[in-house]
Structures are given as structure tokens and as C-alpha cells.
Design a protein around this motif. Structure first.
Motif, PDB file in Angstrom:
ATOM      1  N   PRO A 186     -78.216 -22.153 -17.750  1.00 61.94           N
ATOM      2  CA  PRO A 186     -79.377 -22.996 -17.442  1.00 61.94           C
ATOM      3  C   PRO A 186     -80.489 -22.229 -16.738  1.00 61.94           C
ATOM      4  N   ALA A 187     -80.128 -21.316 -15.838  1.00 64.54           N
ATOM      5  CA  ALA A 187     -81.155 -20.527 -15.147  1.00 64.54           C
ATOM      6  C   ALA A 187     -81.945 -19.672 -16.117  1.00 64.54           C
ATOM      7  N   ARG A 188     -81.283 -19.145 -17.147  1.00 62.60           N
ATOM      8  CA  ARG A 188     -81.994 -18.327 -18.144  1.00 62.60           C
ATOM      9  C   ARG A 188     -82.975 -19.181 -18.944  1.00 62.60           C
ATOM     10  N   ILE A 189     -82.584 -20.415 -19.262  1.00 65.26           N
ATOM     11  CA  ILE A 189     -83.507 -21.327 -19.945  1.00 65.26           C
ATOM     12  C   ILE A 189     -84.712 -21.606 -19.059  1.00 65.26           C
ATOM     13  N   ALA A 190     -84.458 -21.889 -17.788  1.00 64.67           N
ATOM     14  CA  ALA A 190     -85.546 -22.171 -16.860  1.00 64.67           C
ATOM     15  C   ALA A 190     -86.477 -20.966 -16.720  1.00 64.67           C
ATOM     16  N   GLN A 191     -85.899 -19.783 -16.683  1.00 63.25           N
ATOM     17  CA  GLN A 191     -86.714 -18.573 -16.575  1.00 63.25           C
ATOM     18  C   GLN A 191     -87.593 -18.392 -17.811  1.00 63.25           C
ATOM     19  N   MET A 192     -87.071 -18.719 -18.995  1.00 63.05           N
ATOM     20  CA  MET A 192     -87.864 -18.643 -20.214  1.00 63.05           C
ATOM     21  C   MET A 192     -89.058 -19.591 -20.144  1.00 63.05           C
ATOM     22  N   LEU A 193     -88.827 -20.819 -19.710  1.00 63.85           N
ATOM     23  CA  LEU A 193     -89.916 -21.783 -19.599  1.00 63.85           C
ATOM     24  C   LEU A 193     -90.961 -21.313 -18.599  1.00 63.85           C
ATOM     25  N   ALA A 207     -75.214 -30.747 -17.140  1.00 60.76           N
ATOM     26  CA  ALA A 207     -73.921 -31.432 -17.173  1.00 60.76           C
ATOM     27  C   ALA A 207     -72.821 -30.378 -17.287  1.00 60.76           C
ATOM     28  N   SER A 208     -71.943 -30.333 -16.287  1.00 57.96           N
ATOM     29  CA  SER A 208     -70.904 -29.305 -16.235  1.00 57.96           C
ATOM     30  C   SER A 208     -69.517 -29.928 -16.357  1.00 57.96           C
ATOM     31  N   ARG A 209     -68.639 -29.249 -17.111  1.00 58.00           N
ATOM     32  CA  ARG A 209     -67.213 -29.579 -17.218  1.00 58.00           C
ATOM     33  C   ARG A 209     -67.011 -31.050 -17.590  1.00 58.00           C
ATOM     34  N   LEU A 210     -67.748 -31.493 -18.597  1.00 60.37           N
ATOM     35  CA  LEU A 210     -67.672 -32.885 -19.036  1.00 60.37           C
ATOM     36  C   LEU A 210     -66.263 -33.255 -19.470  1.00 60.37           C
ATOM     37  N   THR A 211     -65.848 -34.432 -19.073  1.00 59.14           N
ATOM     38  CA  THR A 211     -64.540 -35.071 -19.315  1.00 59.14           C
ATOM     39  C   THR A 211     -63.429 -34.489 -18.449  1.00 59.14           C
ATOM     40  N   LYS A 212     -63.697 -33.462 -17.648  1.00 64.20           N
ATOM     41  CA  LYS A 212     -62.714 -32.949 -16.699  1.00 64.20           C
ATOM     42  C   LYS A 212     -62.787 -33.760 -15.396  1.00 64.20           C
ATOM     43  N   SER A 213     -61.762 -33.638 -14.576  1.00 59.19           N
ATOM     44  CA  SER A 213     -61.743 -34.399 -13.328  1.00 59.19           C
ATOM     45  C   SER A 213     -62.843 -33.963 -12.372  1.00 59.19           C
ATOM     46  N   LEU A 217     -72.768 -33.938 -13.009  1.00 53.35           N
ATOM     47  CA  LEU A 217     -74.093 -34.121 -13.589  1.00 53.35           C
ATOM     48  C   LEU A 217     -75.113 -34.027 -12.469  1.00 53.35           C
ATOM     49  N   THR A 218     -76.096 -33.159 -12.643  1.00 55.53           N
ATOM     50  CA  THR A 218     -77.134 -33.052 -11.621  1.00 55.53           C
ATOM     51  C   THR A 218     -78.128 -34.195 -11.784  1.00 55.53           C
ATOM     52  N   ALA A 219     -79.028 -34.308 -10.829  1.00 59.17           N
ATOM     53  CA  ALA A 219     -80.206 -35.153 -11.006  1.00 59.17           C
ATOM     54  C   ALA A 219     -81.180 -34.422 -11.932  1.00 59.17           C
ATOM     55  N   TRP A 220     -82.295 -35.074 -12.283  1.00 53.89           N
ATOM     56  CA  TRP A 220     -83.347 -34.385 -13.014  1.00 53.89           C
ATOM     57  C   TRP A 220     -84.021 -33.409 -12.073  1.00 53.89           C
ATOM     58  N   LEU A 221     -84.017 -32.147 -12.430  1.00 56.22           N
ATOM     59  CA  LEU A 221     -84.481 -31.078 -11.548  1.00 56.22           C
ATOM     60  C   LEU A 221     -85.718 -30.399 -12.128  1.00 56.22           C
ATOM     61  N   GLY A 222     -86.535 -29.853 -11.236  1.00 54.45           N
ATOM     62  CA  GLY A 222     -87.662 -29.049 -11.668  1.00 54.45           C
ATOM     63  C   GLY A 222     -87.188 -27.700 -12.192  1.00 54.45           C
ATOM     64  N   VAL A 223     -87.955 -27.130 -13.105  1.00 51.75           N
ATOM     65  CA  VAL A 223     -87.590 -25.839 -13.695  1.00 51.75           C
ATOM     66  C   VAL A 223     -87.446 -24.770 -12.632  1.00 51.75           C
ATOM     67  N   ASP A 224     -88.346 -24.726 -11.680  1.00 49.50           N
ATOM     68  CA  ASP A 224     -88.294 -23.694 -10.638  1.00 49.50           C
ATOM     69  C   ASP A 224     -87.029 -23.812  -9.787  1.00 49.50           C
ATOM     70  N   VAL A 226     -84.047 -24.910 -10.938  1.00 53.46           N
ATOM     71  CA  VAL A 226     -82.905 -24.483 -11.751  1.00 53.46           C
ATOM     72  C   VAL A 226     -82.817 -22.958 -11.804  1.00 53.46           C
ATOM     73  N   ILE A 227     -83.962 -22.277 -11.788  1.00 53.53           N
ATOM     74  CA  ILE A 227     -83.968 -20.808 -11.837  1.00 53.53           C
ATOM     75  C   ILE A 227     -83.110 -20.219 -10.724  1.00 53.53           C
ATOM     76  N   LYS A 228     -83.078 -20.862  -9.586  1.00 56.10           N
ATOM     77  CA  LYS A 228     -82.416 -20.303  -8.403  1.00 56.10           C
ATOM     78  C   LYS A 228     -80.932 -20.653  -8.318  1.00 56.10           C
ATOM     79  N   GLN A 229     -80.417 -21.494  -9.233  1.00 52.90           N
ATOM     80  CA  GLN A 229     -79.074 -22.032  -9.084  1.00 52.90           C
ATOM     81  C   GLN A 229     -78.128 -21.530 -10.177  1.00 52.90           C
ATOM     82  N   SER A 230     -76.835 -21.609  -9.885  1.00 54.32           N
ATOM     83  CA  SER A 230     -75.800 -21.396 -10.899  1.00 54.32           C
ATOM     84  C   SER A 230     -74.962 -22.668 -10.969  1.00 54.32           C
ATOM     85  N   TYR A 231     -74.344 -22.898 -12.117  1.00 55.22           N
ATOM     86  CA  TYR A 231     -73.626 -24.146 -12.356  1.00 55.22           C
ATOM     87  C   TYR A 231     -72.269 -23.847 -12.971  1.00 55.22           C
TER      88      TYR A 231
END
Length: 447
Positions: A186-193, A207-213, A217-224, A226-231
């Protein structure tokens, strides 16, 4: 292949060959599987998939089942399957969600044939995440950068860059759902934008690890942000547009709207000449276009707008003009244009054969350049050349005369623009331009 004998309600016995079972599975493993899928897994002789999915259904398998990890070996899977089927073995391939949605399913069907494959699709992960959000998804553009490391995006990246299709999806859609991978995050996508100055046009949800315990799901986040985060992996990204798609002028952009080097009137193909030249190129929505001697980039950039499913290759020898083209590209909202700094014909051998070629500058090698362009022009394509000198016009004509299968014509275009004088208007002439159009003679018998 193994023969399976079945008896229908009428007592008619039929025999059919075993097929490769391509089964969709989710992160919660056995819970996501139908009884039919479970029955196939219980009889599998060869199980192919990623370790996490094979481990998740270990309790369903025969003790003697052979397990094959296809991570990084996708191209070998058809051979594994074909060999096992020829040995009358039951083969199951595990794939995420729906195997035909950016999955291995379509690849295997193409290689093995539909008669050798049986697909049991599961929910796609996009169905899962949109159900969590309570959002309809029939209008969503589905994209993917799941696979090998694409590397970071940069302005004017080569056409083969693995994120180019996603960027085009972002330019032309309001909501995009994208499969990711650990490297293509996701950070690479944000960096592209951000690189494309689109960071204020989208919000992102991961959305991470869907259907696992431990599903997240994050909130709606700004592109800037997401660039700083890992998921956590695996994850996917939903991109939601928050600003309208830019409604670009397709042809005849005002000269002043282009960055240009200005020793005199500006090194640019003027608006009126540009419009006629583009008309002579006979562009189609999927044309492959060359722009040789690109100057400020105006011809090639407008050609790219007119050919949304095509590609434009441009070359410019002057370093200052090359940098100006990059600036014009950055504000153009285009993903199907690529420019190189160099002197034609150097580098043209790496380009796709063209449907339309524009020569705005030849660097003193006009004859050889025309010959090369005609040799690389697709049937039905057009070569268009602009000249301001009679000498270059004559060289082009004499060169074209040598090709008996080429028909050509030229026009002389003289444009005058109105200029105010006191409370009146006068005309001020622009430099006259010769426009030559050349194409192969049509065979009337074969169209």
C-alpha cells in the motif's frame, strides 16, 4: 488420465476423464470451502499451492499426498499438472478467492485447455471487503500489482513497469480495488500517487488478513498517511476518488499551456499546425505512435490523449527540451506516454512497430530516418513530417520517390493570428509549414 464412472438417475453409466481441480480458498482455510471442494481435497494425489493454504487444510489430506509449493514457480505449474494427469493422478490447485480474478485459473486454462480444468470459485477478497463496508461493488475497477517486485514508480517510467496499469486505472476510475504483495505494498501505491501529484485525489482503505481472526480494516486514510505506514500481509487496497477526474482537452491545447523553451516564439508545434498534423496521422484509440524530435512534447502528448488504449514513444535530443517534456508530462494526466533523451535513430529498435509516426526534427539524418520509419510502419499506418525549410521538404520528397509502394502528398499551411492594434485587429503571420503525409499504397483487392 484417471477415469471416473458415475451413474445418473436414469441408470445410464458414463465415464469421464479426471480434470485438474482449481479450488478457490480464503484465509480461514477449511471454513471457506464447499463440501465438493473438501471431497476433492480428500482424494488429491498432488496438491499445488502456497504453503499457508496447504497447511490450513492439512487435516483433509491423505497421508501419501504430494504437496508442491508454487511460490515463484508459477510457470512450472502446467507441466506439473500435465505430468500428474497423464499418470492418472488426482490434482488440486489451491488459489486465493476466485481463481479467474487476477489468479492462476486463467493461466492454467490457457495452458492446459478448458477440457482439462474444473474450477470451483470462492468469494473474491474484494467481495469480502465490500461486504464488510456495506458498499456495492459492481462499478469497481479491479486491478493488481500482486507478483514480482515492480520497483518504485517514477515519472516517465518505462512501459513495462508493473504499476503502470494501476496508475491508468486510477486516472480513469472513481473506485479501484487492488491486490498487493509484500513488496508492492500500500505504501508503494501511495508513493506512486504522490509522485504523479495525485495525492489529493484519493483516499485509501487497507484490508489486511481478511477472514482471519486478526483481520484488520483501516479507516479511509489520506495518501500521505499511507506512505509512512506498513500493514500486515496479505492485504489489499481500496482507492476512492475524492476529486473529479480531470477533463483534459484532447486536441488543440493552447500553446501557452505547454512549458516551452523560448529563444524566439517558442519551440513548439503551434496549435493550428498541431491539429492538422494530428488529423493527418489518422489516429485510432489503440494506435502505437512515434514522436521523433519531440520538442516540447505537444504532438506526442496530444496523440496520447487521443489514443487511450495505445502507446506513444517519443525521443528528443536536446537536454533542455527533454526536461521541458517531462514537466509537460507531469501535468498531462497520461500513463501511455514515454519519452527518451537521445538522437534518432538511436534507441528506436527497442520500440514497438508503429501505426503512426511523426517527425518534427531529424537531426540532419532525414533520408535514413524516413527509410527506417517506413520499414517499421504497420500496414495501414501513416508517416507525417513537418518542415519549415524547402531543402528538407525536397530531401523528403526525393526519398519518398524511391519507394514505389508508398503514396504521399504534402500541404503548405500558412497561419495568421489576429493581433490588437489600437481598437482594431490586424493579422500576424506564423512561420509557414510544409506537412507531408506518406502511407503504403492500399491493395484494393485485399482492403
Amino acid at each position: 488420465m484417471r477415469q471416473i464412472t458415475t451413474e445418473n438417475n436414469a441408470g445410464i453409466v458414463s465415464t469421464q476423464n479426471t480434470k485438474c481441480q482449481i479450488i478457490g480458498i480464503l484465509e480461514d482455510g477449511q471454513q471457506s470451502l464447499s463440501q465438493q471442494a473438501i471431497d476433492y481435497l480428500k482424494t488429491a494425489d498432488l496438491l499445488i499451492g502456497s504453503p499457508r493454504f496447504m497447511d490450513a487444510i492439512q487435516g483433509l489430506l491423505k497421508d501419501e499426498v504430494k504437496k508442491q509449493d508454487f511460490s515463484g514457480k508459477i510457470m512450472q505449474v502446467p507441466n506439473w499438472v500435465q505430468t500428474a494427469l497423464e499418470q492418472n493422478k488426482q490434482v488440486v490447485v489451491l488459489a486465493t478467492g476466485d481463481p479467474l480474478c487476477h489468479g492462476i485459473g486463467s493461466f492454467l486454462v490457457k495452458k492446459l485447455g478448458s477440457e482439462s480444468c474444473h474450477l470451483l470459485p470462492n468469494l473474491t477478497l474484494f467481495q469480502v471487503v465490500f461486504s464488510r463496508l456495506g458498499l456495492a461493488w459492481q462499478g469497481v475497477r479491479i486491478s493488481s500489482i500482486h507478483g514480482k517486485d515492480t520497483g518504485e514508480w517514477s515519472i516517465n517510467a518505462p512501459f513495462e513497469h508493473g504499476m503502470r496499469d494501476l496508475l491508468e486505472d486510477c486516472r480513469t476510475n472513481d473506485i479501484i480495488a487492488c491486490y498487493t504483495s509484500p513488496k508492492n505494498s500500500p505504501a508503494r501505491i501511495a508513493q506512486m500517487l504522490s509522485c504523479e501529484k495525485m495525492q489529493d485525489q484519493f483516499e485509501m482503505l487497507i484490508a489486511s488478513r481478511l477472514t482471519k481472526s486478526d483481520e484488520q480494516l483501516t479507516a479511509w486514510l489520506g495518501v500521505d498517511e499511507v506512505i509512512k505506514q506498513s500493514y500486515p500481509n496479505p492485504n489489499l487496497v481500496i482507492l476512492k476518488r475524492i476529486k473529479p477526474i480531470k477533463n483534459n482537452v484532447l486536441i488543440g491545447v493552447a500553446d501557452a499551456d505547454y512549458m516551452q523553451r523560448k529563444p524566439d516564439k517558442g519551440l513548439i508545434t503551434k496549435q493550428e499546425v498541431r491539429a492538422v498534423s494530428l488529423a493527418k496521422l489518422q489516429l485510432r484509440h489503440n494506435s502505437i505512435v512515434w514522436d521523433i524530435g519531440a520538442g516540447s512534447g505537444s504532438i506526442g502528448l496530444e496523440a496520447a490523449h487521443l489514443c487511450p488504449k495505445g502507446r506513444v514513444y517519443a525521443i528528443e535530443k536536446n537536454p533542455a527540451d527533454f526536461e521541458i517534456i517531462l514537466q509537460n508530462l507531469a501535468q498531462s494526466s497520461l500513463s501511455n506516454y514515454h519519452v527518451e533523451q537521445g538522437k534518432a535513430p538511436d534507441g528506436l529498435d527497442a520500440w514497438e512497430n508503429a501505426d503512426a509516426i511523426f517527425i518534427g526534427g531529424s537531426g540532419g539524418h532525414l533520408t535514413g530516418l524516413i527509410e527506417l520509419c517506413l520499414s517499421r510502419l504497420n500496414i495501414g499506418g501513416t508517416l507525417v513530417m513537418n518542415f519549415v525549410t524547402i531543402e528538407n521538404l525536397n530531401i523528403a520528397i526525393e526519398t519518398l520517390k524511391q519507394f514505389k509502394t508508398v503514396e504521399w502528398h504534402f500541404i503548405h499551411l500558412q497561419i495568421s493570428r489576429s493581433k490588437p492594434i489600437l481598437n482594431m485587429q490586424r493579422l500576424e503571420a506564423e512561420n509557414p509549414v510544409f506537412i507531408i503525409s506518406a502511407s503504403f499504397i492500399k491493395d484494393n483487392n485485399n482492403g
